[in-house]
Design a protein around this motif. Structure first.
Motif, short mmCIF file in Angstrom:
data_model
loop_
_atom_site.label_atom_id
_atom_site.label_comp_id
_atom_site.label_asym_id
_atom_site.label_seq_id
_atom_site.Cartn_x
_atom_site.Cartn_y
_atom_site.Cartn_z
N ARG A 89 0.84 -1.22 0.00
CA ARG A 89 0.00 0.00 0.00
C ARG A 89 0.87 1.26 0.00
O ARG A 89 0.60 2.20 -0.74
N ILE A 90 1.90 1.27 0.82
CA ILE A 90 2.77 2.44 0.93
C ILE A 90 3.43 2.73 -0.41
O ILE A 90 3.45 3.88 -0.88
N LEU A 91 3.96 1.70 -1.06
CA LEU A 91 4.66 1.91 -2.34
C LEU A 91 3.69 2.22 -3.47
O LEU A 91 4.02 3.04 -4.35
N GLN A 92 2.51 1.61 -3.46
CA GLN A 92 1.52 1.93 -4.49
C GLN A 92 1.10 3.39 -4.37
O GLN A 92 1.03 4.10 -5.38
N ASP A 93 0.83 3.83 -3.13
CA ASP A 93 0.42 5.21 -2.91
C ASP A 93 1.54 6.20 -3.21
O ASP A 93 1.30 7.25 -3.79
#
Length: 136
Positions: free
Chosen positions: A22-26
Motif C-alpha cells: 500500500r505504501i509503495l503503491q500510494d
C-alpha cells in the motif's frame, strides 16, 4: 501463548508485506513485489532472471513477467547474456536505481516509526532479526 511465536511471525510478515505494498503503491505507483525484484537486481548487480527468481522465491515465468513490466516502465534493462543461450542479464536503469533508493528509504522510515511506536528497541530488533536470518 508461548507456542504461537512462529504463527505470530507469519502474521506479522504478511501484514508488513501488505502494508509495504500500500505504501509503495500510494507513494510511487509500484507494487512491493516489483520493488523487491528491483531491490534484488540492485543487490546482485547484473543478474540473470533465474537468479532473481530464486532469490524472490518465484517461478522463472513469474520473474519473466515482472521483468517485462519493469523493462517497459524504464526501471530495468534486460540484455542478452554474454554467455549465450536464452538467458537475459538484468540491471537497473538510472531511474530504477533512484526508485529503489526512494522506496527503500520510505519503507525503512515507516518501519522504524512502527518499531518505535511499539516500544521495542530498533537496535535490538535489528540485531535479533539478523541473528535469526543468519541461523537460517
Amino acid at each position: 501463548m508461548p507456542g504461537d511465536l512462529s504463527f505470530d511471525l507469519h502474521a506479522l510478515t504478511a501484514k508488513l508485506d501488505r502494508s509495504a505494498d500500500r505504501i509503495l503503491q500510494d507513494g510511487y505507483g509500484i507494487s512491493y513485489r516489483r520493488f523487491r525484484l528491483l531491490l534484488i537486481v540492485g543487490r546482485l548487480g547484473a543478474a540473470t532472471q533465474r537468479a532473481v527468481a530464486e532469490e524472490l522465491g518465484v517461478s522463472e515465468p513469474s520473474a519473466s513477467r515482472m521483468t517485462g513490466v519493469l523493462v517497459g516502465t524504464g526501471l530495468l534493462d534486460a540484455l542478452p547474456d554474454p554467455a549465450g543461450g536464452n538467458r537475459r542479464r538484468l540491471s537497473l536503469t538510472v531511474e530504477g536505481k533512484e526508485i529503489v533508493e526512494r522506496c527503500r528509504t520510505l519503507l525503512e522510515q515507516r518501519f522504524a516509526a512502527l518499531v518505535e511506536r511499539s516500544g521495542v528497541s530498533y537496535a535490538d530488533y535489528a540485531r535479533d532479526t539478523r541473528k535469526l536470518l543468519e541461523a537460517l
